[in-house]
Design a protein around this motif. Structure first.
Motif, PDB file in Angstrom:
ATOM      1  N   GLY A   1       0.772  -1.224   0.000  1.00 21.62           N
ATOM      2  CA  GLY A   1       0.000   0.000   0.000  1.00 21.62           C
ATOM      3  C   GLY A   1       0.813   1.288   0.000  1.00 21.62           C
ATOM      4  N   ILE A   2       2.004   1.253  -0.551  1.00 25.33           N
ATOM      5  CA  ILE A   2       2.852   2.442  -0.583  1.00 25.33           C
ATOM      6  C   ILE A   2       2.234   3.514  -1.488  1.00 25.33           C
ATOM      7  CG2 ILE A   2       4.309   1.828  -2.561  1.00 25.33           C
ATOM      8  CD1 ILE A   2       6.745   2.716  -0.865  1.00 25.33           C
ATOM      9  N   SER A   3       2.476   4.757  -1.173  1.00 24.55           N
ATOM     10  CA  SER A   3       2.011   5.864  -2.020  1.00 24.55           C
ATOM     11  C   SER A   3       3.079   6.179  -3.061  1.00 24.55           C
ATOM     12  CB  SER A   3       1.759   7.107  -1.163  1.00 24.55           C
ATOM     13  OG  SER A   3       2.990   7.603  -0.654  1.00 24.55           O
ATOM     14  N   ALA A   4       2.686   6.886  -4.112  1.00 23.22           N
ATOM     15  CA  ALA A   4       3.647   7.288  -5.139  1.00 23.22           C
ATOM     16  C   ALA A   4       4.735   8.169  -4.518  1.00 23.22           C
ATOM     17  CB  ALA A   4       2.943   8.015  -6.278  1.00 23.22           C
ATOM     18  N   PHE A   5       4.343   9.009  -3.565  1.00 23.30           N
ATOM     19  CA  PHE A   5       5.326   9.869  -2.907  1.00 23.30           C
ATOM     20  C   PHE A   5       6.376   9.030  -2.170  1.00 23.30           C
ATOM     21  CE2 PHE A   5       6.882  12.042   0.880  1.00 23.30           C
ATOM     22  CZ  PHE A   5       7.508  13.133   0.298  1.00 23.30           C
ATOM     23  N   SER A   6       5.911   8.073  -1.352  1.00 18.90           N
ATOM     24  CA  SER A   6       6.857   7.237  -0.596  1.00 18.90           C
ATOM     25  C   SER A   6       7.733   6.405  -1.527  1.00 18.90           C
ATOM     26  CB  SER A   6       6.102   6.325   0.368  1.00 18.90           C
ATOM     27  OG  SER A   6       5.475   7.092   1.367  1.00 18.90           O
TER      28      SER A   6
ATOM     29  N   VAL B   1      13.407   8.953  -7.260  1.00 15.65           N
ATOM     30  CA  VAL B   1      12.864   9.434  -8.526  1.00 15.65           C
ATOM     31  C   VAL B   1      11.762  10.438  -8.218  1.00 15.65           C
ATOM     32  CG1 VAL B   1      13.412   7.281  -9.752  1.00 15.65           C
ATOM     33  CG2 VAL B   1      11.148   7.567  -8.712  1.00 15.65           C
ATOM     34  N   THR B   2      11.235  11.083  -9.253  1.00 17.35           N
ATOM     35  CA  THR B   2      10.136  12.017  -9.045  1.00 17.35           C
ATOM     36  C   THR B   2       8.856  11.248  -8.715  1.00 17.35           C
ATOM     37  OG1 THR B   2       9.396  12.038 -11.340  1.00 17.35           O
ATOM     38  CG2 THR B   2      11.150  13.613 -10.734  1.00 17.35           C
ATOM     39  N   VAL B   3       7.905  11.962  -8.139  1.00 17.90           N
ATOM     40  CA  VAL B   3       6.610  11.352  -7.835  1.00 17.90           C
ATOM     41  C   VAL B   3       5.944  10.889  -9.128  1.00 17.90           C
ATOM     42  CG1 VAL B   3       4.319  11.776  -6.845  1.00 17.90           C
ATOM     43  CG2 VAL B   3       6.340  12.692  -5.705  1.00 17.90           C
ATOM     44  N   ALA B   4       6.094  11.655 -10.185  1.00 18.53           N
ATOM     45  CA  ALA B   4       5.504  11.275 -11.480  1.00 18.53           C
ATOM     46  C   ALA B   4       6.107   9.964 -11.988  1.00 18.53           C
ATOM     47  CB  ALA B   4       5.697  12.393 -12.503  1.00 18.53           C
ATOM     48  N   GLU B   5       7.423   9.822 -11.867  1.00 22.73           N
ATOM     49  CA  GLU B   5       8.064   8.569 -12.288  1.00 22.73           C
ATOM     50  C   GLU B   5       7.591   7.395 -11.435  1.00 22.73           C
ATOM     51  OE1 GLU B   5      12.494   9.294 -13.860  1.00 22.73           O
ATOM     52  OE2 GLU B   5      12.042  10.358 -11.970  1.00 22.73           O
ATOM     53  N   ALA B   6       7.473   7.623 -10.139  1.00 24.94           N
ATOM     54  CA  ALA B   6       6.991   6.566  -9.251  1.00 24.94           C
ATOM     55  C   ALA B   6       5.566   6.167  -9.619  1.00 24.94           C
ATOM     56  CB  ALA B   6       7.062   7.025  -7.799  1.00 24.94           C
ATOM     57  N   ARG B   7       4.736   7.159  -9.933  1.00 24.42           N
ATOM     58  CA  ARG B   7       3.353   6.883 -10.348  1.00 24.42           C
ATOM     59  C   ARG B   7       3.357   6.062 -11.639  1.00 24.42           C
ATOM     60  NH1 ARG B   7      -0.722   5.460  -8.536  1.00 24.42           N
ATOM     61  NH2 ARG B   7      -0.553   7.004  -6.922  1.00 24.42           N
TER      62      ARG B   7
END
Length: 180
Positions: free
Chosen positions: A18-23, A30-36
């Motif tokens: 359940g990790i968030s894109a931010f975490s 990496v950026t939040v966008a890349e994680a997303r």
């Protein structure tokens, strides 16, 4: 590469827990966008994971608890909290506990089975430590191969799942040597 494997593990474990894109962005650097993008790609490739996650949280909200494969239960009062942060925490626990808890249950069963078999077959050997999914046994050098085989047999056969459990045993004069 080592880096690709590290990132894949972070994505794989993070998503299931359940990790968030931010975490995830923080974990990977990496950026939040890349994680997303990583997360979206993962769910596109494995839609059953999203379905599983949604169903686990839905059932937890309905029943107020989650449980391991062996029916060890964790109540989740956080899910009915008026605090949204507590609710989010409860959802993460709902996702994490059945998986991590089942892994812990399997290890406890394996420890008991290994201990019992060592007592019967290799009474000089000692089960001394568990570290995550590893069991550390002390024994004489001449028993190491037999003890390794015993460990693998017990750990691989302690429970029957829809996927096989695999184990590898290594030995050395100390833990570092055995892991090398």
């Amino acid at each position: 590469t080592h880096e690709m494997r590290r990132r894949a593990k972070a994505v794989n474990f993070g998503i299931v827990y359940g990790i968030s894109a931010f975490s995830l962005s923080q974990d990977l650097g990496v950026t939040v966008a890349e994680a997303r993008e990583y997360m979206d790609g993962y769910f596109a490739a494995f839609p059953g994971v999203r379905h599983y996650m949604d169903e686990v949280v839905k059932k937890a909200r309905e029943t107020g608890y989650v449980e391991t494969l062996f029916h060890r239960r964790r109540d989740l009062p956080e899910l009915i909290s008026s605090n949204k942060n507590m609710q989010s925490f409860g959802e993460r626990v709902a996702l994490n506990m059945p998986i991590q808890g089942t892994a812990a249950d399997v290890m406890k069963l394996a420890m008991a089975a290994v201990w019992k078999r060592l007592r019967a077959e290799k009474p000089q050997a000692r089960l001394v430590l568990q570290v995550h999914d590893e069991l550390i046994v002390e024994c004489s050098e001449d028993e190491a191969a037999d003890v390794a085989r015993l460990l693998e047999e017990e750990m691989e056969n302690v429970v029957r799942l829809s996927v096989p459990l695999t184990a590898e045993a290594h030995w050395g004069k100390n833990w570092l040597e055995a892991k090398g």
